[in-house]
Design a protein around this motif. Sequence first.
Motif, PDB file in Angstrom:
ATOM      1  N   ASP A   8      27.215   5.966   3.771  1.00  0.00           N
ATOM      2  CA  ASP A   8      25.986   5.676   4.521  1.00  0.00           C
ATOM      3  C   ASP A   8      25.586   7.215   4.830  1.00  0.00           C
ATOM      4  N   SER A   9      23.714   6.712   3.772  1.00  0.00           N
ATOM      5  CA  SER A   9      23.945   5.760   3.091  1.00  0.00           C
ATOM      6  C   SER A   9      23.226   5.800   1.464  1.00  0.00           C
ATOM      7  N   ILE A  10      23.175   4.512   0.866  1.00  0.00           N
ATOM      8  CA  ILE A  10      23.182   5.305  -0.315  1.00  0.00           C
ATOM      9  C   ILE A  10      21.250   5.968  -0.764  1.00  0.00           C
ATOM     10  N   GLN A  11      20.652   5.428   0.422  1.00  0.00           N
ATOM     11  CA  GLN A  11      19.154   5.867   0.050  1.00  0.00           C
ATOM     12  C   GLN A  11      19.148   7.536   0.415  1.00  0.00           C
ATOM     13  N   THR A  12      20.628   8.132   1.184  1.00  0.00           N
ATOM     14  CA  THR A  12      20.053   9.662   1.716  1.00  0.00           C
ATOM     15  C   THR A  12      20.989   9.651   0.483  1.00  0.00           C
ATOM     16  N   LEU A  13      22.189   9.805  -0.626  1.00  0.00           N
ATOM     17  CA  LEU A  13      22.851   9.677  -1.700  1.00  0.00           C
ATOM     18  C   LEU A  13      21.871   9.710  -3.378  1.00  0.00           C
ATOM     19  N   SER A  14      22.191  11.271  -3.634  1.00  0.00           N
ATOM     20  CA  SER A  14      21.269  11.774  -5.126  1.00  0.00           C
ATOM     21  C   SER A  14      22.664  12.503  -5.739  1.00  0.00           C
ATOM     22  N   THR A  15      21.965  11.856  -7.078  1.00  0.00           N
ATOM     23  CA  THR A  15      22.648  13.095  -8.447  1.00  0.00           C
ATOM     24  C   THR A  15      21.805  13.993  -8.980  1.00  0.00           C
ATOM     25  N   SER A  16      22.129  14.798  -8.844  1.00  0.00           N
ATOM     26  CA  SER A  16      21.661  16.057  -9.700  1.00  0.00           C
ATOM     27  C   SER A  16      20.841  16.091 -11.465  1.00  0.00           C
ATOM     28  N   LEU A  17      21.643  15.361 -11.450  1.00  0.00           N
ATOM     29  CA  LEU A  17      20.976  14.539 -13.024  1.00  0.00           C
ATOM     30  C   LEU A  17      19.535  13.803 -13.063  1.00  0.00           C
ATOM     31  N   LEU A  18      19.065  13.864 -11.888  1.00  0.00           N
ATOM     32  CA  LEU A  18      17.614  13.354 -12.091  1.00  0.00           C
ATOM     33  C   LEU A  18      16.696  13.999 -10.958  1.00  0.00           C
ATOM     34  N   ASP A  19      15.592  14.236 -11.400  1.00  0.00           N
ATOM     35  CA  ASP A  19      14.053  14.991 -10.146  1.00  0.00           C
ATOM     36  C   ASP A  19      14.127  14.108  -9.262  1.00  0.00           C
ATOM     37  N   SER A  20      14.077  13.186  -9.460  1.00  0.00           N
ATOM     38  CA  SER A  20      13.247  12.388  -8.299  1.00  0.00           C
ATOM     39  C   SER A  20      14.102  12.324  -7.558  1.00  0.00           C
ATOM     40  N   ALA A  21      13.577  12.442  -5.624  1.00  0.00           N
ATOM     41  CA  ALA A  21      14.553  12.866  -4.155  1.00  0.00           C
ATOM     42  C   ALA A  21      15.006  11.372  -3.849  1.00  0.00           C
ATOM     43  N   ALA A  22      15.603  11.895  -3.502  1.00  0.00           N
ATOM     44  CA  ALA A  22      16.677  10.788  -2.934  1.00  0.00           C
ATOM     45  C   ALA A  22      16.106   9.446  -2.280  1.00  0.00           C
ATOM     46  N   GLY A  23      16.602   8.309  -2.087  1.00  0.00           N
ATOM     47  CA  GLY A  23      15.659   7.119  -2.335  1.00  0.00           C
ATOM     48  C   GLY A  23      15.206   6.234  -3.097  1.00  0.00           C
ATOM     49  N   THR A  24      14.391   7.582  -3.883  1.00  0.00           N
ATOM     50  CA  THR A  24      13.439   6.244  -4.893  1.00  0.00           C
ATOM     51  C   THR A  24      13.932   5.785  -5.619  1.00  0.00           C
ATOM     52  N   TRP A  57       0.674  -1.301   0.189  1.00  0.00           N
ATOM     53  CA  TRP A  57       0.208  -0.310  -0.117  1.00  0.00           C
ATOM     54  C   TRP A  57       0.890   1.407   0.019  1.00  0.00           C
ATOM     55  N   ASN A  58       0.638   2.164  -0.897  1.00  0.00           N
ATOM     56  CA  ASN A  58       1.040   3.399  -0.841  1.00  0.00           C
ATOM     57  C   ASN A  58       2.677   3.904  -0.920  1.00  0.00           C
ATOM     58  N   THR A  59       3.639   2.646  -1.473  1.00  0.00           N
ATOM     59  CA  THR A  59       4.399   2.441  -2.724  1.00  0.00           C
ATOM     60  C   THR A  59       4.811   3.317  -3.654  1.00  0.00           C
ATOM     61  N   LEU A  60       3.471   3.940  -3.863  1.00  0.00           N
ATOM     62  CA  LEU A  60       4.146   4.156  -5.491  1.00  0.00           C
ATOM     63  C   LEU A  60       4.490   5.583  -5.368  1.00  0.00           C
ATOM     64  N   VAL A  61       5.625   6.020  -6.619  1.00  0.00           N
ATOM     65  CA  VAL A  61       6.024   7.508  -6.293  1.00  0.00           C
ATOM     66  C   VAL A  61       6.043   7.802  -7.827  1.00  0.00           C
ATOM     67  N   GLU A  62       5.987   8.663  -7.938  1.00  0.00           N
ATOM     68  CA  GLU A  62       6.472   9.692  -9.953  1.00  0.00           C
ATOM     69  C   GLU A  62       7.571   9.876  -9.867  1.00  0.00           C
ATOM     70  N   GLU A  63       8.319   8.823 -11.243  1.00  0.00           N
ATOM     71  CA  GLU A  63      10.026   9.484 -12.064  1.00  0.00           C
ATOM     72  C   GLU A  63       9.180   9.281 -13.049  1.00  0.00           C
ATOM     73  N   ILE A  64      10.977   9.742 -13.576  1.00  0.00           N
ATOM     74  CA  ILE A  64      10.376  10.017 -14.834  1.00  0.00           C
ATOM     75  C   ILE A  64      11.076   9.043 -15.735  1.00  0.00           C
ATOM     76  N   GLU A  65      10.809   8.504 -16.334  1.00  0.00           N
ATOM     77  CA  GLU A  65      11.610   7.886 -17.351  1.00  0.00           C
ATOM     78  C   GLU A  65      12.007   7.884 -18.389  1.00  0.00           C
ATOM     79  N   ASP A  66      12.457   7.194 -18.635  1.00  0.00           N
ATOM     80  CA  ASP A  66      13.602   7.171 -20.156  1.00  0.00           C
ATOM     81  C   ASP A  66      12.778   5.740 -21.398  1.00  0.00           C
ATOM     82  N   ILE A  67      13.016   6.577 -22.268  1.00  0.00           N
ATOM     83  CA  ILE A  67      12.052   5.582 -23.004  1.00  0.00           C
ATOM     84  C   ILE A  67      13.407   5.623 -24.608  1.00  0.00           C
ATOM     85  N   LEU A  68      13.428   3.795 -24.658  1.00  0.00           N
ATOM     86  CA  LEU A  68      14.336   4.121 -25.841  1.00  0.00           C
ATOM     87  C   LEU A  68      14.161   4.190 -27.161  1.00  0.00           C
ATOM     88  N   PRO A  69      14.369   4.426 -28.163  1.00  0.00           N
ATOM     89  CA  PRO A  69      14.199   4.685 -29.427  1.00  0.00           C
ATOM     90  C   PRO A  69      13.478   3.331 -29.530  1.00  0.00           C
TER      91      PRO A  69
END
Length: 465
Positions: free
Chosen positions: A170-186, A30-42
Motif C-alpha cells: 500500500d501503495s505501489i507508487q510509494t515503493l521504489s528500488t535503489s537500483l534505479l535513480d528515478s523517484a518513486a512512482g515514476t 500536459w506536463n507529464t514528462l519525467v526524465e528517466e534513464i533508459e537501458d539500451i539493448l546491445p
Amino acid sequence: MKKLKRVYVCQACGATFPKWIGRCDACGAWNTLVEEIEDILPSSVVSVPGKSLELCPLDGPLVHVDRLLSGVTEFDRVCGGGIVTGSILLLGGEPGIGKSTLLLQLLARLSKAYPCLYVSGEEAVDQIRLRARRLRIEKTAVSLIATTRLEDVLETLAQHQGAFRVLVIDSIQTLSTSLLDSAAGTVAQVRATTSALTELAKTKGLVVLLVGHVTKDGMLAGPKVLEHMVDTVLYFEGDRGQPFRLLRSVKNRFGACDELGVFEMHDTGLAEVPNPSAIFLTQRQEPVPGTAVFVSIEGTRPLVVEIQALVGSTGFSTPRRSVVGWDINRLHMIIAVLETRCRFAFGQRDVYLSVTGGLRLNEPAADLAVAAALASALTNVALPLNTVIFGEVGLTGEIRSVSHHTVRLKEAHKLGFKHAFMPKDKKKGAELLEGHCIQSLQECLRTLDMVPRRGRTGSSTLEDT
Ligand code: TYD
Ligand code: MG
C-alpha cells in the motif's frame, strides 16, 4: 556493457521522447514528462544465444488453480471465486475511498488461515494500528511493516523463509528500488517494483495485492504497463457523499471481468451488501412521473436501479443536457429518437437524467428505461407501480433484444415487481411477471399512455406542466 541514455517518459501513457516537451505528443497530456534513464539493448538481439523450446499442444494436463477464500464474499466473488495463489492483483481507486480499509479488513479475515504481511509506504505503523482498533480487528495475526524500499520488503520476506502467503503493498507508487535513480512512482520504478513482485508471487506461490493510485480522470496512475503486468485489476469506486462503495473487476485472468461487489462504509469499516438491488431502488408507494425502474446486469449480477428524468423549459439559448451515471451521447441519441420517431419536442427544454445510488450504467439495455423516464417527465404521465423496463432502442425506434433476459426478469420478480416492458423476441421468463413484449418505442409509449399533445400549428408540442 550496457549503455545508459536519458529519455523523457510520459507518466500518463508511457511514450518516450529524447527531449522534454510540455505536452505529450502521444496522448496529449500536459506536463507529464519525467526524465528517466533508459537501458539500451546491445546492437543485435540475435547475437544473444537462445534455446529451442518444446512445442505444446492446446490439449494437455492442466495446472490446478488454487484459490484462497477470504470469507469476504463480495471480494471473493469479484476475484472469480477466491484469490488465486501465485497471482498479483491491483486495486485502484481515488484517495480516501477506502482501499487501505478494505485490504486491512481482508487481511484480518485471511490471517485466520494464512500468514499475512501488510506493507505500508503511506502510513506509519501507529496509524495502521489505530485504524485496526477502529475496525476492531487489532487482535488478528496480521504483521505490519512501514517502508518504501523494495529491498526491505524482499529481505523481510526472506528472513521469514516463505512464512507469508499473502502480501499487501500500500501503495505501489510509494515503493521504489535503489537500483534505479528515478523517484518513486515514476514509470521505471513502478515497472521495476511490479515485475520484482510478480516474480515473487509466481515463484513463491504468494498472493500479492497492490494498491494503485488513480489520476484525476479516474485511470490508474502510471502507464497501462501496470495493468498489463498484473493478473487482476479491481477498481474501488463510489460517491464520497454516499456510503456505498463498488468493487469492480476490469481485468481478470482467472475469472469473469465486470463483476461487481457492493460495500457500505460505516464508522466501524466496510460492511458487505449482499442484496444491493434494495439500496439502489427508491421504495415508492405511489407512481411518480419521470422515473423508470431498470434491471441492469453488472458482470453476472442483476441490479435493479431507478432512472430519474427531469424536463423543464430552458432559460438558455441552447438547452442543457445533463446526465449522472449514464453516457451523455446515448442521452442525445434517445432524445433524437423520441423527437423524430415519436414526435416529442425537447427543443426548448432542459433535460436532466440521473441513475440513483451513484451507480454508472454502461449497457444499451437501459435505453428503453431512459426513453420511458424522459417521455414520462415530459408528459407528466407516470409508469405504473411495480413495473420494470428494459431493451435497446435503435435509431428507427425499434426495440432490440438484450442479453440476460431471464436473469433480469427473475431479479425483478424476486423484488416483488409485477409487470415488465421488454423486447418482443424473447418470451423466456415472461411467466414470472406480467410481460408486455414490445417491438417499437412508439408502441411502448402508446401502451403507457404517453403521447405528445398537438399544438395549434399542428406541430407536436407539449404544454408546460
Ligand atoms: P482509506 O482506507 O484510508 O482510503 P484510501 O486508502 O483509499 O485512501 O479510507 C479513508 C476513508 O474512509 C476516510 O475518509 C474515513 C473513512 N473511514 C470510515 O468511514 N470508517 C472507517 O471505519 C474507516 C477505517 C475509514
Ligand atoms: Mg490508503
